[in-house]
Design a protein around this motif. Structure first.
Motif, PDB file in Angstrom:
ATOM      1  N   ALA A  68      14.724 -37.222  97.916  1.00 46.61           N
ATOM      2  CA  ALA A  68      15.373 -35.944  97.581  1.00 46.61           C
ATOM      3  C   ALA A  68      14.595 -35.236  96.467  1.00 46.61           C
ATOM      4  CB  ALA A  68      16.821 -36.184  97.162  1.00 46.61           C
ATOM      5  N   TRP A  69      14.183 -35.991  95.468  1.00 47.97           N
ATOM      6  CA  TRP A  69      13.406 -35.427  94.353  1.00 47.97           C
ATOM      7  C   TRP A  69      12.105 -34.821  94.864  1.00 47.97           C
ATOM      8  CZ3 TRP A  69      15.300 -36.664  89.267  1.00 47.97           C
ATOM      9  CH2 TRP A  69      14.545 -36.138  88.233  1.00 47.97           C
ATOM     10  N   PHE A  70      11.447 -35.520  95.771  1.00 48.31           N
ATOM     11  CA  PHE A  70      10.211 -35.039  96.393  1.00 48.31           C
ATOM     12  C   PHE A  70      10.458 -33.724  97.135  1.00 48.31           C
ATOM     13  CE2 PHE A  70       7.620 -34.619 100.194  1.00 48.31           C
ATOM     14  CZ  PHE A  70       6.334 -34.693  99.684  1.00 48.31           C
ATOM     15  N   LEU A  71      11.521 -33.681  97.940  1.00 56.46           N
ATOM     16  CA  LEU A  71      11.817 -32.470  98.722  1.00 56.46           C
ATOM     17  C   LEU A  71      12.127 -31.284  97.816  1.00 56.46           C
ATOM     18  CD1 LEU A  71      13.917 -34.041 101.609  1.00 56.46           C
ATOM     19  CD2 LEU A  71      11.563 -33.152 101.731  1.00 56.46           C
ATOM     20  N   ILE A  72      12.889 -31.535  96.755  1.00 58.28           N
ATOM     21  CA  ILE A  72      13.203 -30.450  95.813  1.00 58.28           C
ATOM     22  C   ILE A  72      11.921 -29.902  95.189  1.00 58.28           C
ATOM     23  CG2 ILE A  72      14.295 -29.928  93.592  1.00 58.28           C
ATOM     24  CD1 ILE A  72      16.493 -32.013  94.442  1.00 58.28           C
ATOM     25  N   SER A  73      11.049 -30.778  94.748  1.00 62.34           N
ATOM     26  CA  SER A  73       9.789 -30.342  94.129  1.00 62.34           C
ATOM     27  C   SER A  73       8.889 -29.624  95.131  1.00 62.34           C
ATOM     28  CB  SER A  73       9.044 -31.540  93.534  1.00 62.34           C
ATOM     29  OG  SER A  73       9.780 -32.103  92.479  1.00 62.34           O
ATOM     30  N   ALA A  74       8.823 -30.147  96.357  1.00 64.46           N
ATOM     31  CA  ALA A  74       7.976 -29.530  97.381  1.00 64.46           C
ATOM     32  C   ALA A  74       8.465 -28.126  97.726  1.00 64.46           C
ATOM     33  CB  ALA A  74       7.937 -30.408  98.626  1.00 64.46           C
ATOM     34  N   VAL A  75       9.770 -27.971  97.907  1.00 59.73           N
ATOM     35  CA  VAL A  75      10.322 -26.648  98.224  1.00 59.73           C
ATOM     36  C   VAL A  75      10.095 -25.686  97.058  1.00 59.73           C
ATOM     37  CG1 VAL A  75      12.479 -25.386  98.643  1.00 59.73           C
ATOM     38  CG2 VAL A  75      12.000 -27.478  99.916  1.00 59.73           C
ATOM     39  N   ALA A  76      10.297 -26.159  95.827  1.00 61.53           N
ATOM     40  CA  ALA A  76      10.075 -25.304  94.657  1.00 61.53           C
ATOM     41  C   ALA A  76       8.620 -24.836  94.587  1.00 61.53           C
ATOM     42  CB  ALA A  76      10.454 -26.053  93.376  1.00 61.53           C
ATOM     43  N   LEU A  77       7.684 -25.747  94.835  1.00 56.39           N
ATOM     44  CA  LEU A  77       6.267 -25.370  94.821  1.00 56.39           C
ATOM     45  C   LEU A  77       5.938 -24.363  95.920  1.00 56.39           C
ATOM     46  CD1 LEU A  77       4.570 -28.788  94.025  1.00 56.39           C
ATOM     47  CD2 LEU A  77       4.392 -26.695  92.663  1.00 56.39           C
ATOM     48  N   LEU A  78       6.497 -24.562  97.108  1.00 57.59           N
ATOM     49  CA  LEU A  78       6.247 -23.614  98.200  1.00 57.59           C
ATOM     50  C   LEU A  78       6.815 -22.241  97.871  1.00 57.59           C
ATOM     51  CD1 LEU A  78       6.901 -25.902 101.300  1.00 57.59           C
ATOM     52  CD2 LEU A  78       4.706 -24.956 100.535  1.00 57.59           C
ATOM     53  N   ARG A  79       7.997 -22.196  97.282  1.00 54.24           N
ATOM     54  CA  ARG A  79       8.584 -20.905  96.897  1.00 54.24           C
ATOM     55  C   ARG A  79       7.754 -20.217  95.829  1.00 54.24           C
ATOM     56  NH1 ARG A  79      15.138 -21.605  96.685  1.00 54.24           N
ATOM     57  NH2 ARG A  79      15.444 -21.563  98.941  1.00 54.24           N
ATOM     58  N   MET A  80       7.293 -20.984  94.836  1.00 51.20           N
ATOM     59  CA  MET A  80       6.443 -20.400  93.795  1.00 51.20           C
ATOM     60  C   MET A  80       5.161 -19.845  94.394  1.00 51.20           C
ATOM     61  SD  MET A  80       6.660 -23.070  90.669  1.00 51.20           S
ATOM     62  CE  MET A  80       8.226 -23.785  90.235  1.00 51.20           C
ATOM     63  N   ARG A  81       4.596 -20.575  95.323  1.00 51.09           N
ATOM     64  CA  ARG A  81       3.356 -20.126  95.972  1.00 51.09           C
ATOM     65  C   ARG A  81       3.583 -18.845  96.760  1.00 51.09           C
ATOM     66  NH1 ARG A  81      -0.095 -23.311 100.552  1.00 51.09           N
ATOM     67  NH2 ARG A  81      -1.775 -21.800 100.662  1.00 51.09           N
ATOM     68  N   SER A  82       4.685 -18.769  97.511  1.00 53.04           N
ATOM     69  CA  SER A  82       4.939 -17.559  98.308  1.00 53.04           C
ATOM     70  C   SER A  82       5.236 -16.366  97.411  1.00 53.04           C
ATOM     71  CB  SER A  82       6.073 -17.793  99.310  1.00 53.04           C
ATOM     72  OG  SER A  82       7.296 -17.991  98.636  1.00 53.04           O
ATOM     73  N   ARG A  83       5.929 -16.583  96.272  1.00 53.83           N
ATOM     74  CA  ARG A  83       6.181 -15.485  95.335  1.00 53.83           C
ATOM     75  C   ARG A  83       4.889 -15.000  94.709  1.00 53.83           C
ATOM     76  NH1 ARG A  83      10.198 -18.118  91.785  1.00 53.83           N
ATOM     77  NH2 ARG A  83      11.329 -19.110  93.438  1.00 53.83           N
ATOM     78  N   THR A  84       3.985 -15.925  94.383  1.00 52.60           N
ATOM     79  CA  THR A  84       2.706 -15.558  93.791  1.00 52.60           C
ATOM     80  C   THR A  84       1.869 -14.765  94.786  1.00 52.60           C
ATOM     81  OG1 THR A  84       2.751 -17.545  92.426  1.00 52.60           O
ATOM     82  CG2 THR A  84       0.623 -16.455  92.691  1.00 52.60           C
ATOM     83  N   GLU A  85       1.838 -15.214  96.033  1.00 53.64           N
ATOM     84  CA  GLU A  85       1.074 -14.493  97.055  1.00 53.64           C
ATOM     85  C   GLU A  85       1.664 -13.114  97.296  1.00 53.64           C
ATOM     86  OE1 GLU A  85       1.091 -17.111 100.405  1.00 53.64           O
ATOM     87  OE2 GLU A  85      -0.451 -18.407  99.575  1.00 53.64           O
ATOM     88  N   ALA A  86       2.989 -13.002  97.317  1.00 55.16           N
ATOM     89  CA  ALA A  86       3.630 -11.705  97.521  1.00 55.16           C
ATOM     90  C   ALA A  86       3.340 -10.778  96.354  1.00 55.16           C
ATOM     91  CB  ALA A  86       5.136 -11.880  97.692  1.00 55.16           C
ATOM     92  N   ALA A  87       3.331 -11.306  95.143  1.00 58.04           N
ATOM     93  CA  ALA A  87       3.052 -10.477  93.969  1.00 58.04           C
ATOM     94  C   ALA A  87       1.624  -9.958  93.995  1.00 58.04           C
ATOM     95  CB  ALA A  87       3.301 -11.271  92.687  1.00 58.04           C
ATOM     96  N   VAL A  88       0.686 -10.755  94.460  1.00 58.02           N
ATOM     97  CA  VAL A  88      -0.708 -10.323  94.537  1.00 58.02           C
ATOM     98  C   VAL A  88      -0.858  -9.219  95.569  1.00 58.02           C
ATOM     99  CG1 VAL A  88      -3.031 -11.046  95.211  1.00 58.02           C
ATOM    100  CG2 VAL A  88      -1.659 -12.496  93.720  1.00 58.02           C
ATOM    101  N   VAL A  89      -0.178  -9.324  96.697  1.00 55.93           N
ATOM    102  CA  VAL A  89      -0.276  -8.324  97.755  1.00 55.93           C
ATOM    103  C   VAL A  89       0.368  -7.012  97.333  1.00 55.93           C
ATOM    104  CG1 VAL A  89       0.528  -7.758 100.088  1.00 55.93           C
ATOM    105  CG2 VAL A  89      -0.401 -10.005  99.605  1.00 55.93           C
ATOM    106  N   GLU A  90       1.470  -7.073  96.555  1.00 55.39           N
ATOM    107  CA  GLU A  90       2.216  -5.871  96.223  1.00 55.39           C
ATOM    108  C   GLU A  90       1.728  -5.149  94.976  1.00 55.39           C
ATOM    109  OE1 GLU A  90       6.321  -6.909  96.023  1.00 55.39           O
ATOM    110  OE2 GLU A  90       6.379  -7.610  98.086  1.00 55.39           O
ATOM    111  N   THR A  91       0.687  -5.625  94.320  1.00 57.95           N
ATOM    112  CA  THR A  91       0.217  -4.933  93.129  1.00 57.95           C
ATOM    113  C   THR A  91      -0.349  -3.577  93.513  1.00 57.95           C
ATOM    114  OG1 THR A  91      -1.938  -5.998  93.269  1.00 57.95           O
ATOM    115  CG2 THR A  91      -0.302  -7.025  91.830  1.00 57.95           C
ATOM    116  N   GLU A  92      -0.125  -2.623  92.639  1.00 57.64           N
ATOM    117  CA  GLU A  92      -0.587  -1.272  92.900  1.00 57.64           C
ATOM    118  C   GLU A  92      -1.690  -0.913  91.923  1.00 57.64           C
ATOM    119  OE1 GLU A  92       2.664   1.430  92.999  1.00 57.64           O
ATOM    120  OE2 GLU A  92       3.761   0.232  94.446  1.00 57.64           O
ATOM    121  N   PRO A  93      -2.587  -0.057  92.336  1.00 55.15           N
ATOM    122  CA  PRO A  93      -3.675   0.330  91.445  1.00 55.15           C
ATOM    123  C   PRO A  93      -3.172   1.158  90.270  1.00 55.15           C
ATOM    124  CG  PRO A  93      -3.681   1.695  93.401  1.00 55.15           C
ATOM    125  CD  PRO A  93      -2.651   0.622  93.613  1.00 55.15           C
TER     126      PRO A  93
END
Length: 150
Positions: A68-93
């Motif tokens: 369970a601890w592994f799954l919680i950490s894995a999901v948290a890391l995946l969410r952080m990664r997707s938020r980071t990727e979304a933030a990079v795509v949505e930046t405006e000049p």
């Protein structure tokens, strides 16, 4: 393969997992690091080490808890990664502000417009005064709408 050298390796793995998880918890609790991707990655490693060690010792409650601890950490890391990727795509000049002119001649110095004019003069970072055939104008920067180039 459960000879003495392998058992020692799995014991070291279990202790390394324990040390990693305790260090991660302590550093976050003390405010030395923020509970971000480093914290989650260390927890992911520690839970894997505990799963291996617990399985070899038949400590099933520990194994289930660490899965369970592994799954919680894995999901948290995946969410952080997707938020980071979304933030990079949505930046405006960054766009330079457009310039707007304000007619200072038409402001009557005897009315409340004087306060507005003085505030504009004090708070405007970029000021230019130019003479035209209709009077004196102040050039005031105005933010232009951002254009998404993605």
């Amino acid at each position: 393969m459960r000879g003495p050298p392998m058992e020692l390796l799995w014991e070291i793995t279990g202790w390394a997992g324990a040390a990693a998880m305790l260090c991660a918890y302590m550093t976050v609790s003390m405010g030395w690091i923020k509970p971000g991707s480093t914290f989650q990655a260390v927890n992911l490693f520690g839970s894997c080490a505990f799963i291996i060690n617990g399985t070899l010792h038949g400590a099933w409650p520990s194994v289930v808890t660490n899965v369970a601890w592994f799954l919680i950490s894995a999901v948290a890391l995946l969410r952080m990664r997707s938020r980071t990727e979304a933030a990079v795509v949505e930046t405006e000049p960054i766009i330079a502000p457009a310039l707007v002119t304000m007619d200072l001649v038409t402001m009557d110095p005897g009315t409340s417009d004087t306060f507005a004019r003085d505030a504009v003069v004090r708070e405007t970072a970029v000021r230019e005064t130019c003479m035209t055939d209709t009077g004196t104008h102040m050039v005031v920067p105005r933010p232009s709408p951002a254009v998404n180039c993605a």
